[in-house]
Enzyme design. Structure first.
Site, PDB file in Angstrom:
ATOM      1  CG  ASN A 316       2.933   0.240   2.000  1.00  8.59           C
ATOM      2  OD1 ASN A 316       2.770   1.135   1.197  1.00  8.59           O
ATOM      3  ND2 ASN A 316       2.632  -1.014   1.745  1.00  8.59           N
ATOM      4  CD  GLU A 317      -0.251   1.046  -0.344  1.00  6.14           C
ATOM      5  OE1 GLU A 317      -1.044   0.234   0.128  1.00  6.14           O
ATOM      6  OE2 GLU A 317       0.329   0.863  -1.432  1.00  6.14           O
TER       7      GLU A 317
END
Length: 317
Positions: A316-317
């Site tokens: 994530n990210e």
């Protein structure tokens, strides 16, 4: 028991041949497990461990029963199509596409095959064609590799011109009869990231402007329909978005197909989000590492032919 699959987002397939009873009533039972991961639970080695979003449970994507000939394009390659194409070079006058077709022979004897690959343009004209012969021994897998050369290719140019060909692969037996066929949209393009200058599509700077997108809707959770996704994409296009980050897990085929169709650049990622370990450990367990590798492999196999996908996100990210 046909088998199990660790992960709630990627496509998976199981061979039901030996379990099916021809001429009788067959019942397929699918058991889903959305136990919150903790040390000692059934999901302790399955991502995501947590989330900054609702992690819903249940079976919310389609289930299909697919029948094949004994000789067929491999159905068990991490849920992928068994046909993999990569644009290896593009100039104004020509594009080269490398192809791998994964084959499976479940029959009792070796089979000589002819693999025919076509690239068909939007008008229905064959833009490129390749053919090769290969023999596949009984009860084995084999890879047939070939290439296509496309004269004066019409490039996939993002939202300005998301042009798609159709990639068709046919498997024919020694008598010329078709044993299997796979057809997929295919866009010819090149993509690259530059640390200083950003993203490039077909050699030209292409600034990305878009959103992070979840597969949910009020009142439905994750049990959304293709029409829901189409409505969301229509809103994104009206906003002027030219890219989508598919947060925080592998999304289904509908959003990928629409991104191809409308020229939206896609960032795909696996559900390694918010929490990496259990029990306060600093390093992930061997099981979690294996699950992350499995889910990333499945994501790439299943979506690698989409013109829209530019990036594989490992977290994530």
């Amino acid at each position: 028991l046909l088998g199990t699959h660790q992960g709630g987002f990627s496509r998976f397939r199981l061979d039901a041949t030996a379990a099916l009873r021809p001429g009788e009533r067959n019942v397929l039972v699918v058991r889903t497990d959305n136990t919150k991961p903790a040390v000692g639970t059934t999901t302790a080695d399955t991502l995501p461990l947590n989330g900054d979003f609702f992690v819903h449970g249940g079976l919310y994507r389609p289930v299909s029963l697919i029948a094949t000939d004994a000789v067929h394009i491999d159905m068990l390659d991490a849920g992928g199509p068994g046909v993999y194409a990569t644009t290896t070079a593009v100039t104004g006058a020509r594009a080269d596409i490398g192809l791998t077709v994964k084959l499976r022979n479940d029959g009792a004897r070796a089979m000589p095959l002819r693999i025919v690959t076509l690239l068909v343009d939007a008008a229905g004209t064959v833009a490129a064609e390749a053919s090769r012969s290969i023999a596949v021994a009984a009860m084995t897998n084999a890879n047939a590799r070939s290439s296509l050369s496309v004269a004066n290719p019409h490039l996939w140019q993002g939202v300005a011109d998301p042009y798609l060909y159709r990639l068709v692969v046919e498997v024919r037996g020694p008598d010329g009869l078709m044993l299997d066929r796979v057809e997929q949209p295919y866009g010819i393009r090149t993509m690259r990231f530059d640390a200083a200058k950003g993203f490039f599509l077909n050699g030209k700077s292409y600034p990305l402007r878009g959103v992070g997108y979840h597969q949910d809707r009020e009142g439905k959770g994750w049990a959304i329909s293709p029409a829901d996704v189409e409505q969301d994409v229509a809103i994104l296009r009206e906003m002027g978005a030219n890219s989508i980050r598919l947060t925080h897990y592998q999304h289904g085929q509908t959003i990928h197909d629409l991104a191809d169709k409308y020229g939206l650049i896609v960032w795909d990622e696996i559900p390694l989000v918010s929490q990496w370990t259990l029990g306060g450990k600093k390093n992930a367990s061997a099981g979690l590492l294996a699950d992350a590798r499995q889910q990333l492999t499945e994501e790439i196999r299943q979506n690698g032919n989409h013109a829209s996908v530019a990036n594989w996100g490992i977290a994530n990210e």
